[in-house]
Design a protein around this motif. Sequence first.
Motif, PDB file in Angstrom:
ATOM      1  N   LEU A  25      15.557   2.580   9.859  1.00 52.36           N
ATOM      2  CA  LEU A  25      14.963   1.621   9.041  1.00 52.36           C
ATOM      3  C   LEU A  25      13.532   2.201   8.431  1.00 52.36           C
ATOM      4  CD1 LEU A  25      16.355  -1.027  11.396  1.00 52.36           C
ATOM      5  CD2 LEU A  25      16.579  -0.854   9.154  1.00 52.36           C
ATOM      6  N   PRO A  26      13.222   1.474   7.565  1.00 55.17           N
ATOM      7  CA  PRO A  26      11.610   2.240   6.644  1.00 55.17           C
ATOM      8  C   PRO A  26      10.964   1.839   8.191  1.00 55.17           C
ATOM      9  CG  PRO A  26      13.141   0.071   5.712  1.00 55.17           C
ATOM     10  CD  PRO A  26      13.503   0.408   7.069  1.00 55.17           C
ATOM     11  N   PHE A  27      10.235   1.288   8.874  1.00 52.69           N
ATOM     12  CA  PHE A  27       9.823   0.997   9.724  1.00 52.69           C
ATOM     13  C   PHE A  27       9.999   1.033  11.079  1.00 52.69           C
ATOM     14  CE2 PHE A  27       8.258  -1.803   6.107  1.00 52.69           C
ATOM     15  CZ  PHE A  27       7.244  -1.354   5.794  1.00 52.69           C
ATOM     16  N   GLN A  28      11.443   2.424  11.010  1.00 55.68           N
ATOM     17  CA  GLN A  28      11.427   2.148  12.158  1.00 55.68           C
ATOM     18  C   GLN A  28      11.109   3.744  13.034  1.00 55.68           C
ATOM     19  OE1 GLN A  28      15.887   2.254  13.524  1.00 55.68           O
ATOM     20  NE2 GLN A  28      15.757   2.908  15.769  1.00 55.68           N
ATOM     21  N   ALA A  29      10.072   3.112  13.600  1.00 52.06           N
ATOM     22  CA  ALA A  29       9.361   4.515  14.845  1.00 52.06           C
ATOM     23  C   ALA A  29      10.942   5.546  14.856  1.00 52.06           C
ATOM     24  CB  ALA A  29       8.837   4.373  15.381  1.00 52.06           C
ATOM     25  N   HIS A  30      10.677   6.702  14.950  1.00 55.37           N
ATOM     26  CA  HIS A  30      11.713   7.883  15.492  1.00 55.37           C
ATOM     27  C   HIS A  30      12.012   8.066  17.015  1.00 55.37           C
ATOM     28  CE1 HIS A  30       8.451  10.431  16.293  1.00 55.37           C
ATOM     29  NE2 HIS A  30       9.007  11.037  17.009  1.00 55.37           N
ATOM     30  N   THR A 329      -5.458 -11.038   8.576  1.00 59.19           N
ATOM     31  CA  THR A 329      -5.311 -10.282   6.807  1.00 59.19           C
ATOM     32  C   THR A 329      -4.625  -9.497   6.604  1.00 59.19           C
ATOM     33  OG1 THR A 329      -7.607 -11.509   6.730  1.00 59.19           O
ATOM     34  CG2 THR A 329      -6.891 -10.296   5.173  1.00 59.19           C
ATOM     35  N   TRP A 330      -4.064  -8.394   7.424  1.00 53.85           N
ATOM     36  CA  TRP A 330      -3.210  -7.800   7.027  1.00 53.85           C
ATOM     37  C   TRP A 330      -1.831  -8.063   7.447  1.00 53.85           C
ATOM     38  CZ3 TRP A 330      -0.259  -5.822  11.931  1.00 53.85           C
ATOM     39  CH2 TRP A 330       0.123  -4.611  12.123  1.00 53.85           C
ATOM     40  N   ILE A 331      -1.480  -9.033   8.264  1.00 59.96           N
ATOM     41  CA  ILE A 331      -0.302  -9.707   8.109  1.00 59.96           C
ATOM     42  C   ILE A 331      -0.374  -9.799   6.996  1.00 59.96           C
ATOM     43  CG2 ILE A 331       1.515 -11.392   8.921  1.00 59.96           C
ATOM     44  CD1 ILE A 331       1.014  -9.039  11.259  1.00 59.96           C
ATOM     45  N   VAL A 332      -1.130 -10.449   5.910  1.00 61.29           N
ATOM     46  CA  VAL A 332      -0.814 -11.410   4.979  1.00 61.29           C
ATOM     47  C   VAL A 332      -0.523 -10.300   4.232  1.00 61.29           C
ATOM     48  CG1 VAL A 332      -2.018 -11.842   3.205  1.00 61.29           C
ATOM     49  CG2 VAL A 332      -1.954 -13.461   5.477  1.00 61.29           C
ATOM     50  N   ALA A 333      -1.053  -8.973   4.391  1.00 67.66           N
ATOM     51  CA  ALA A 333      -1.379  -7.968   3.008  1.00 67.66           C
ATOM     52  C   ALA A 333      -0.100  -7.527   2.753  1.00 67.66           C
ATOM     53  CB  ALA A 333      -2.143  -6.883   3.478  1.00 67.66           C
ATOM     54  N   ARG A 334       0.625  -6.919   4.364  1.00 66.36           N
ATOM     55  CA  ARG A 334       1.914  -6.230   4.163  1.00 66.36           C
ATOM     56  C   ARG A 334       3.287  -7.801   4.223  1.00 66.36           C
ATOM     57  NH1 ARG A 334       2.825  -3.003  10.410  1.00 66.36           N
ATOM     58  NH2 ARG A 334       4.959  -2.227   8.199  1.00 66.36           N
ATOM     59  N   ALA A 335       2.698  -8.756   4.227  1.00 65.41           N
ATOM     60  CA  ALA A 335       3.576  -9.870   4.464  1.00 65.41           C
ATOM     61  C   ALA A 335       3.599  -9.773   2.704  1.00 65.41           C
ATOM     62  CB  ALA A 335       3.518 -11.221   4.761  1.00 65.41           C
ATOM     63  N   ALA A 336       2.735  -9.795   1.980  1.00 66.33           N
ATOM     64  CA  ALA A 336       3.267  -9.896   0.360  1.00 66.33           C
ATOM     65  C   ALA A 336       3.845  -8.240  -0.490  1.00 66.33           C
ATOM     66  CB  ALA A 336       1.658  -9.825  -0.020  1.00 66.33           C
ATOM     67  N   ALA A 337       3.578  -7.216   0.516  1.00 65.91           N
ATOM     68  CA  ALA A 337       4.322  -5.814   0.775  1.00 65.91           C
ATOM     69  C   ALA A 337       5.474  -5.977   0.559  1.00 65.91           C
ATOM     70  CB  ALA A 337       3.657  -5.804   0.735  1.00 65.91           C
ATOM     71  N   ASN A 338       5.724  -7.150   1.174  1.00 66.95           N
ATOM     72  CA  ASN A 338       7.326  -7.184   1.417  1.00 66.95           C
ATOM     73  C   ASN A 338       8.148  -6.447   2.283  1.00 66.95           C
ATOM     74  OD1 ASN A 338       9.801  -9.070   1.010  1.00 66.95           O
ATOM     75  ND2 ASN A 338      10.243  -8.040  -0.825  1.00 66.95           N
ATOM     76  N   HIS A 339       7.488  -5.740   3.387  1.00 67.98           N
ATOM     77  CA  HIS A 339       7.754  -5.596   4.996  1.00 67.98           C
ATOM     78  C   HIS A 339       8.419  -6.186   5.882  1.00 67.98           C
ATOM     79  CE1 HIS A 339       4.052  -2.294   4.311  1.00 67.98           C
ATOM     80  NE2 HIS A 339       5.153  -2.630   2.647  1.00 67.98           N
ATOM     81  N   PHE A 340       8.073  -6.902   5.759  1.00 65.03           N
ATOM     82  CA  PHE A 340       8.867  -8.537   7.058  1.00 65.03           C
ATOM     83  C   PHE A 340      10.410  -9.220   6.648  1.00 65.03           C
ATOM     84  CE2 PHE A 340       3.823  -8.436   7.712  1.00 65.03           C
ATOM     85  CZ  PHE A 340       4.160  -7.397   8.474  1.00 65.03           C
ATOM     86  N   ASN A 341      10.761  -8.908   7.394  1.00 65.54           N
ATOM     87  CA  ASN A 341      12.497  -9.782   7.532  1.00 65.54           C
ATOM     88  C   ASN A 341      12.529 -10.044   9.202  1.00 65.54           C
ATOM     89  OD1 ASN A 341      13.760  -7.306   8.466  1.00 65.54           O
ATOM     90  ND2 ASN A 341      13.505  -6.439   5.886  1.00 65.54           N
ATOM     91  N   SER A 342      13.836 -10.365   8.507  1.00 68.21           N
ATOM     92  CA  SER A 342      14.847 -10.560  10.440  1.00 68.21           C
ATOM     93  C   SER A 342      14.712  -9.465  10.885  1.00 68.21           C
ATOM     94  CB  SER A 342      15.756 -11.622  10.262  1.00 68.21           C
ATOM     95  OG  SER A 342      16.885 -10.688   9.165  1.00 68.21           O
ATOM     96  N   VAL A 343      14.977  -8.955  10.206  1.00 68.28           N
ATOM     97  CA  VAL A 343      15.370  -7.113  11.233  1.00 68.28           C
ATOM     98  C   VAL A 343      14.224  -6.497  11.688  1.00 68.28           C
ATOM     99  CG1 VAL A 343      15.626  -4.896  11.251  1.00 68.28           C
ATOM    100  CG2 VAL A 343      16.900  -6.878  10.220  1.00 68.28           C
ATOM    101  N   TYR A 344      13.088  -6.697  11.054  1.00 69.72           N
ATOM    102  CA  TYR A 344      11.295  -5.929  11.459  1.00 69.72           C
ATOM    103  C   TYR A 344      10.754  -7.452  10.979  1.00 69.72           C
ATOM    104  CZ  TYR A 344       7.245  -3.140  10.882  1.00 69.72           C
ATOM    105  OH  TYR A 344       6.224  -2.792  11.254  1.00 69.72           O
ATOM    106  N   TYR A 345       9.763  -7.840  12.186  1.00 70.31           N
ATOM    107  CA  TYR A 345       8.818  -8.786  11.555  1.00 70.31           C
ATOM    108  C   TYR A 345       7.960  -8.685  13.416  1.00 70.31           C
ATOM    109  CZ  TYR A 345      11.622 -11.406  15.038  1.00 70.31           C
ATOM    110  OH  TYR A 345      12.614 -11.763  16.534  1.00 70.31           O
ATOM    111  N   GLY A 346       8.485  -7.318  13.955  1.00 69.93           N
ATOM    112  CA  GLY A 346       6.883  -7.325  15.589  1.00 69.93           C
ATOM    113  C   GLY A 346       5.938  -7.547  14.758  1.00 69.93           C
ATOM    114  N   PRO A 347       4.966  -7.202  14.275  1.00 68.11           N
ATOM    115  CA  PRO A 347       3.708  -6.911  13.702  1.00 68.11           C
ATOM    116  C   PRO A 347       3.580  -8.688  13.757  1.00 68.11           C
ATOM    117  CG  PRO A 347       4.287  -5.096  12.722  1.00 68.11           C
ATOM    118  CD  PRO A 347       5.761  -6.046  12.878  1.00 68.11           C
ATOM    119  N   VAL A 348       4.459  -9.592  13.170  1.00 74.43           N
ATOM    120  CA  VAL A 348       4.465 -10.987  13.266  1.00 74.43           C
ATOM    121  C   VAL A 348       3.799 -11.574  14.510  1.00 74.43           C
ATOM    122  CG1 VAL A 348       4.748 -12.738  11.424  1.00 74.43           C
ATOM    123  CG2 VAL A 348       5.246 -11.013  10.197  1.00 74.43           C
TER     124      VAL A 348
END
Lengths: 373, 119
Positions: A25-30, A329-348
């Motif tokens: 997945l795009p945000f899964q660390a290897h 603010t970092w969370i807002v920026a990343r959410a605006a970039a559409n990074h978060f969803n039900s699979v990847y929302y750890g930072p939130v």
Amino acid sequence: MSTATEHSHAPHAHDEHGHGHGEHLPFQAHHFADMQQQFEAGKLGIWLFLAQEVLFFAGLFCAYAVFRANHPEVFHNAHYHLNTLLGAFNTIVLLASSLAVAWGVRCAQLSNTKGIIYTHVFTLACASLFLGIKMVEYTHKWDEGIFWGAKYAYQAGAAPGHHFHAWLQPTMLVTLIAGGLLAVIGLAKGKAGKPVAGWTLGAIGVTVAAIGLGIIIGQGVNAATSPAAHGAPSEHAASEHSASSDHAAEEHAAADAVPTPDQASEPMVDRSGAATDSVPAEKTAGPDEAPAMPATPPINVTQANFFSIYYFMTGIHAVHIIAGIIALTWIVARAAANHFNSVYYGPVEYVGLYWHLVDLVWIYLFPLLYLIR
Amino acid sequence: MSHADHKHHVASLPLLWATFFALVALTVLTVVMGTSDQIQLGWLDVWVVLFIATVKASLVALIFMHLAADKLFNGVVLVSALVFMGIFLGMCLMDSSNYLAEQQAYVEGQQALLGPTGS
């Protein structure tokens, strides 16, 4: 799904993101087997950090507890300088921000990006409102000469030469105008098809403007509660004055085991010697009130100690709020970039947990500092 | 394990709002307890106020921070930090009774001061 307690990630949720099981997945660390493992490792990490934060604040709470247990009289007098209504208002502001953050995590779990952004911008506004009100409280104290440690030089009413409150008005105007401008630029950027820059600038704008709003509310509440809030200190100042003029007489009566009312109400306010008089205060609680231990040297505990603890605890807490503002603010920026969803929302979730801890610390600070009797 | 079968706890909105209103109500209660002249509990005061704060903190930890539905170990991390904090504070406060003479004198002074005015 609105009231469901368990949200299952069915395989079809993954299909939307266009990947199979063998794929990263795009945000899964290897180094993580899957997103669940990554999420739980991150969460354990943030809990360990929060445990460290609890122990970090434990040192400050310990200083508080020891001073209060040994010298309740100092704490009792000092609390007259704190405006309970402002403290209670700030408590509710932080509770509202905690609700918003918990709601934001829920939005993230349900892949509701707009919800994450709205709740987190609201939280940022609450954080700044809190800081604006704290600014009013601090400047009000500084104008009365209430500083920390050796700088403590209390004088009722504004002390000559101290005009910190004069900075509040310009700060309010600058934050409101600058924040408003940033928010407008953010809105324009958002409309121009740059959601990340738009929401980030907008969030910073709201954050800055809310400081000004906090100053307005703080000054309003301060003015409205002024007679009630200052009834005690002025009475207190009067007794201070009579205490210093009757100082010589009191010294003669120093053999009394029971302190005079003046001593009891104002045992050591003129201890710093920098206030209205420069009389060194021999009439401390130490030798007068504890005749059983004549050999004990006078213990140099004054209201200055209370305010050192007050500034340190609330100041460190404010530093945590500022750190939280950056993270949110970092969370807002990343959410605006559409990074978060039900699979990847750890930072939130992690930033939310941190923000709740900041709220937890204030839940204890408020009654311990503002509600002393 | 496949990430297709894991589950996350999603808090319901009514629960979040109920928690918020409970927290606000407890804040109002603690302000009333802490400032009212009718309710004076003396030495109990600080413990009542701390008890209310602890109820509020528990609500935040269990519901907003999801500890009630989370893996037990995350809660164990938090509680163990609190246990060590308790040990630390307890040890530091062990000699507080040495200051009782001063405190007693202060209480007597207060009573002498407040007696006639009754404020």
